[in-house]
Design a protein around this motif. Structure first.
Motif, mmCIF file in Angstrom:
data_model
loop_
_atom_site.group_PDB
_atom_site.id
_atom_site.type_symbol
_atom_site.label_atom_id
_atom_site.label_comp_id
_atom_site.label_asym_id
_atom_site.label_seq_id
_atom_site.Cartn_x
_atom_site.Cartn_y
_atom_site.Cartn_z
ATOM 1 N N PRO A 105 137.796 29.138 55.267
ATOM 2 C CA PRO A 105 136.560 29.251 56.044
ATOM 3 C C PRO A 105 135.394 28.547 55.348
ATOM 4 N N SER A 106 134.520 27.952 56.145
ATOM 5 C CA SER A 106 133.328 27.330 55.580
ATOM 6 C C SER A 106 132.285 28.396 55.282
ATOM 7 N N LEU A 107 131.323 28.045 54.455
ATOM 8 C CA LEU A 107 130.247 28.983 54.135
ATOM 9 C C LEU A 107 129.426 29.303 55.379
ATOM 10 N N SER A 108 129.187 28.288 56.213
ATOM 11 C CA SER A 108 128.451 28.453 57.465
ATOM 12 C C SER A 108 128.751 27.261 58.353
ATOM 13 N N ASP A 109 128.398 27.377 59.624
ATOM 14 C CA ASP A 109 128.584 26.248 60.539
ATOM 15 C C ASP A 109 127.747 25.055 60.099
ATOM 16 N N ALA A 110 126.609 25.338 59.485
ATOM 17 C CA ALA A 110 125.711 24.262 59.062
ATOM 18 C C ALA A 110 126.227 23.517 57.846
ATOM 19 N N LEU A 111 127.051 24.198 57.032
ATOM 20 C CA LEU A 111 127.523 23.614 55.772
ATOM 21 C C LEU A 111 129.056 23.653 55.738
ATOM 22 N N THR A 282 115.416 24.274 60.802
ATOM 23 C CA THR A 282 114.679 24.400 59.535
ATOM 24 C C THR A 282 114.265 25.833 59.264
ATOM 25 N N ILE A 283 114.793 26.795 60.033
ATOM 26 C CA ILE A 283 114.398 28.194 59.877
ATOM 27 C C ILE A 283 115.609 29.028 59.491
ATOM 28 N N GLY A 284 115.359 30.256 59.049
ATOM 29 C CA GLY A 284 116.434 31.162 58.683
ATOM 30 C C GLY A 284 116.958 30.885 57.287
ATOM 31 N N SER A 285 118.117 31.466 56.983
ATOM 32 C CA SER A 285 118.728 31.299 55.675
ATOM 33 C C SER A 285 118.985 29.827 55.390
ATOM 34 N N ILE A 286 118.864 29.445 54.128
ATOM 35 C CA ILE A 286 119.089 28.043 53.778
ATOM 36 C C ILE A 286 120.538 27.632 54.004
ATOM 37 N N ILE A 287 121.470 28.577 54.084
ATOM 38 C CA ILE A 287 122.858 28.188 54.364
ATOM 39 C C ILE A 287 123.065 27.895 55.843
ATOM 40 N N GLY A 297 115.399 7.075 53.456
ATOM 41 C CA GLY A 297 116.499 6.641 52.609
ATOM 42 C C GLY A 297 117.311 7.732 51.963
ATOM 43 N N TYR A 298 117.040 8.989 52.273
ATOM 44 C CA TYR A 298 117.805 10.070 51.672
ATOM 45 C C TYR A 298 117.921 11.233 52.650
ATOM 46 N N TYR A 299 118.930 12.065 52.410
ATOM 47 C CA TYR A 299 119.198 13.205 53.273
ATOM 48 C C TYR A 299 118.192 14.316 52.995
ATOM 49 N N ASN A 300 117.676 14.932 54.046
ATOM 50 C CA ASN A 300 116.727 16.043 53.922
ATOM 51 C C ASN A 300 117.448 17.377 54.058
ATOM 52 N N THR A 301 117.226 18.295 53.119
ATOM 53 C CA THR A 301 117.842 19.616 53.217
ATOM 54 C C THR A 301 117.142 20.505 54.233
ATOM 55 N N ASN A 302 115.888 20.198 54.547
ATOM 56 C CA ASN A 302 115.038 21.058 55.379
ATOM 57 C C ASN A 302 114.861 22.442 54.765
ATOM 58 N N GLY A 303 115.012 22.516 53.434
ATOM 59 C CA GLY A 303 114.674 23.759 52.750
ATOM 60 C C GLY A 303 113.205 24.089 52.907
ATOM 61 N N SER A 364 110.509 37.189 68.894
ATOM 62 C CA SER A 364 111.343 38.182 68.215
ATOM 63 C C SER A 364 112.180 37.528 67.127
ATOM 64 N N LEU A 365 112.583 36.285 67.344
ATOM 65 C CA LEU A 365 113.294 35.550 66.293
ATOM 66 C C LEU A 365 112.383 35.355 65.091
ATOM 67 N N ARG A 366 111.144 34.979 65.335
ATOM 68 C CA ARG A 366 110.173 34.827 64.243
ATOM 69 C C ARG A 366 110.006 36.149 63.498
ATOM 70 N N ALA A 367 109.872 37.243 64.257
ATOM 71 C CA ALA A 367 109.687 38.558 63.640
ATOM 72 C C ALA A 367 110.887 38.926 62.777
ATOM 73 N N SER A 368 112.086 38.572 63.232
ATOM 74 C CA SER A 368 113.289 38.893 62.455
ATOM 75 C C SER A 368 113.323 38.141 61.137
ATOM 76 N N LEU A 369 112.546 37.073 61.033
ATOM 77 C CA LEU A 369 112.494 36.264 59.820
ATOM 78 C C LEU A 369 111.299 36.630 58.943
ATOM 79 N N GLY A 370 110.636 37.741 59.271
ATOM 80 C CA GLY A 370 109.596 38.262 58.389
ATOM 81 C C GLY A 370 108.171 37.998 58.816
#
Length: 648
Positions: A105-111, A282-287, A297-303, A364-370
């Motif tokens: 299994p992958s760590l997440s769909d994003a990674l 660009t929101i939620g957990s970094i994973i 010229g380089y990949y952005n993590t959107n961290g 509500s999504l924003r609220a769930s993220l603090g």
């Protein structure tokens, strides 16, 4: 050549501050003038030349989730994949092999990819030499003055300790470490997160430091471990979560800006379909953030994502100017009118995420993220530099479709166009639409724009979203400057005076290059440049700071006994009747006085000057040549001369 600010309390009489060819008297009126924009001085941010990843974003590990690094383009300037790789990762020990893997299994769909670490059969148990290490972004800043947070995800059959450590390549010695003890898991357990905070016991002598992760080689011999999202954060500004590098954030805060225009720039648009800045990635957990191939010229993590930038605005007290994608990629691909609605809906979803009540879908999504409370956003800019769209789609339908939808949902929202109203014929921009202009000139051309907004149509306010003097005047253009010089920065100061004089029209302005990496782009102007251990504050930085920290709420009329040049000036005042007289000497000579008269005011002022040894002086790593002097409560009497050195 120098920039000067004379700050008067409850006031001043006669003051001489400059060396010029002819005597100059400035008669400052105590009545009249126009209200100035409250957000006149601002900041622009986009991830350009590692201003975000490897810069302001405090992550030390490069390619932390194996999303990739360098971006390739084909002959038509389209982005080419795949992107995932193991760049900047190295094995420790001859019996260790690193492999990019996507076994489930992958760590997440994003990674979907991770790093598999194979250890050969019969491997020894030297914990200091079984594992791997990361180069960082041209090194790392390791110091005993701050804390560090180490994190990684692990999948595999392993019992034992794992050590995370910093090493100096210069001294070949360990600088600090933390041990993750009691690890016990099997493949069936899936991915597990390990995280600890620690402080190094020694500081690196320079930036040539690396991050190492080692484990018991005998426990893994003949097998492998799998790692993902291997992250190390240096202590952040205001201890923000997933936050900002302290020294860069502090220097930026010191500028005194009033707004943040974000998330860019060309990086908002994306190089080619489908790779653009997407707010919901660009929101939620970094994973859960896949990132995207950025336009520089380089990949952005959107961290450093949407909520991190909104927190940045909160922490620095900045108004948000939100850029939204407008249907145009940098390779000139345009979304057709019939296909545009889903992208408009995406912008409305983003605005609901930021502005909607807690019980709305995206609120509500924003609220769930603090963030239960909605943010405040008054300005939305549609696209970026859409004058490059030769199809005229921005004029014909894109601007109006986005603008109409936003105004229908948020009637009080101030809409910003990325093109000047003069490009429009039919349809025209609605009255009140702010137009974003980007002014990149040579030093002399920058000075020539001093009165460029004097006669502009007041129905169309102006945001100078990007400005910079990028060429010198000594050589044949184009001869792009490596760094701002006294000449180029002072030309920007003249330009800013013109914007201040028209601050009833000009909503705000921001330098086109806030932060750049000394390693990634050393030969290009920027307000601030950085290495892992150092920041260089340019002449342009000090000019912007000088102006932004000395501003008023309204312009003040001034009459003079001579025209502009080599001296240029503007005057503002605030509600407490503090006057700000700003004078720029561009290519001045001689030593004849300047007189400033403000009728009925007392004889006390604060004098601030910014200058340097010569016109080509430039702040470089380890060498700051700009000279900022402040004189508080300067006592002045009629006819008294206060000299300010001028070197050319």
């Amino acid at each position: 050549m120098a920039s000067v600010i004379i700050r008067f309390g409850l006031l001043a009489n006669i003051l001489s501050v400059f060396q010029v060819t002819h005597a100059l008297t400035l008669n400052v009126s105590t009545t009249g003038g126009n209200a100035s924009s409250p957000i006149l001085y601002g900041l622009l941010f986009e991830d350009v030349y590692h201003s975000g990843d490897g810069g302001l974003y405090a992550e030390l590990v490069q390619n932390r989730a194996f999303q990739g690094t360098t971006i390739n383009l084909d002959s038509n300037n389209h982005v080419e994949g795949p992107f995932q790789n193991l760049d900047y990762w190295h094995s420790s020990g001859p019996e260790v092999t690193l492999t990019l893997d996507n076994q489930q299994p992958s760590l997440s769909d994003a990674l979907p990819y991770h790093m598999r670490v194979d250890v050969a059969s019969g491997s020894g148990s030297d914990n200091n030499n079984t594992g791997f290490w990361n180069e960082g972004f041209w090194g790392m800043n390791i110091t005993t003055a701050t804390r560090y947070a180490a994190n990684f995800y692990l999948r595999g059959d392993y019992e034992g300790d794992i050590v995370c450590a910093f090493w100096s390549n210069t001294t070949n010695s360990m600088l600090g470490n933390t041990t993750f003890t009691g690890i016990s898991q099997t493949d069936s357990d899936g991915w597990k997160l390990y995280q600890q905070t620690f402080t190094p016991f020694a500081s690196g002598p320079d930036e040539k430091n690396t991050f190492h992760l080692t484990f018991d080689g005998t426990a893994v011999a003949g097998s492998n471990l799998r790692f993902n999202m291997i992250s190390v954060f240096q202590q952040t500004w205001k201890n923000g979560n997933n936050g900002l590098r302290m020294d860069l954030a502090e220097a930026m805060n010191d500028i005194g800006g009033k707004y943040l225009r974000m998330p860019g720039g060309n990086n908002l648009e994306g190089q080619s379909s489908p790779y653009r800045w997407k707010w919901n990635e660009t929101i939620g957990s970094i994973i859960d953030r896949p990132g995207f191939p950025g336009t520089w010229g380089y990949y952005n993590t959107n961290g450093l994502g949407l909520l991190e930038m909104m927190q940045w605005c909160i922490d620095m007290g900045l108004e948000t100017i939100l850029g939204v994608w407008g249907g145009y990629y940098l390779d000139h691909e345009v979304v057709a009118e019939a296909d545009l609605q889903p992208y408009i809906d995406d912008v409305l979803n983003e605005l609901e995420f930021l502005l909607g009540p807690e019980n709305s879908t995206y609120g509500s999504l924003r609220a769930s993220l603090g963030y239960p409370d909605p943010f405040t956003i008054k300005y939305v800019e549609i696209g970026n530099e859409d004058f490059f769209d030769s199809s005229n789609s921005y004029i014909n339908y894109r601007f109006s479709m986005f603008s109409d939808a936003i105004k229908a949902a948020y009637p009080d929202m101030i809409i910003i166009s990325s093109i000047w109203s003069g490009y429009f014929t039919d349809p025209v921009l609605p009255n009140g639409t702010v137009q974003d202009l980007h002014d990149y000139f040579s030093a002399s051309d920058m000075v020539s724009k001093f009165n460029g907004y004097d006669n502009a149509d007041r129905n169309y306010p102006v945001l100078v979203g990007e400005y910079a003097a990028i060429y010198d005047d000594e050589h044949t253009n184009p001869n792009q400057l490596d760094n701002p010089t006294l000449q180029s920065a002072t030309s920007e100061a003249v330009y800013i005076l013109g914007l201040e004089r028209n601050s009833d029209l000009v909503v705000g302005f921001s330098h086109g290059a806030l932060i750049k990496s000394l390693h990634d782009e050393p030969d290009n102007v920027a307000m601030m440049k950085h290495s892992p251990t150092e920041i260089v504050l340019s002449m342009s930085y000090y000019v912007a700071k000088l102006f932004a920290t000395n501003y008023g709420s309204q312009t003040v009329p001034v009459t003079a006994d001579t025209g502009y040049g080599p001296l240029y000036w503007s005057v503002m005042k605030n509600e407490s009747e503090t006057y700000f007289v700003k004078i720029v000497n561009y290519d001045g000579v001689d030593s004849t006085p300047v007189m400033v008269n403000i009728p009925g005011k007392s004889n006390e002022a604060k004098l601030i000057t910014l200058t340097a040894p010569d016109m080509y002086s430039s702040n470089l790593p380890g060498n700051t040549t700009s000279i900022w002097t402040e004189t508080t409560n300067k006592k002045l009497r009629g006819g008294k001369i206060v000299g300010a050195r001028n070197d050319w």
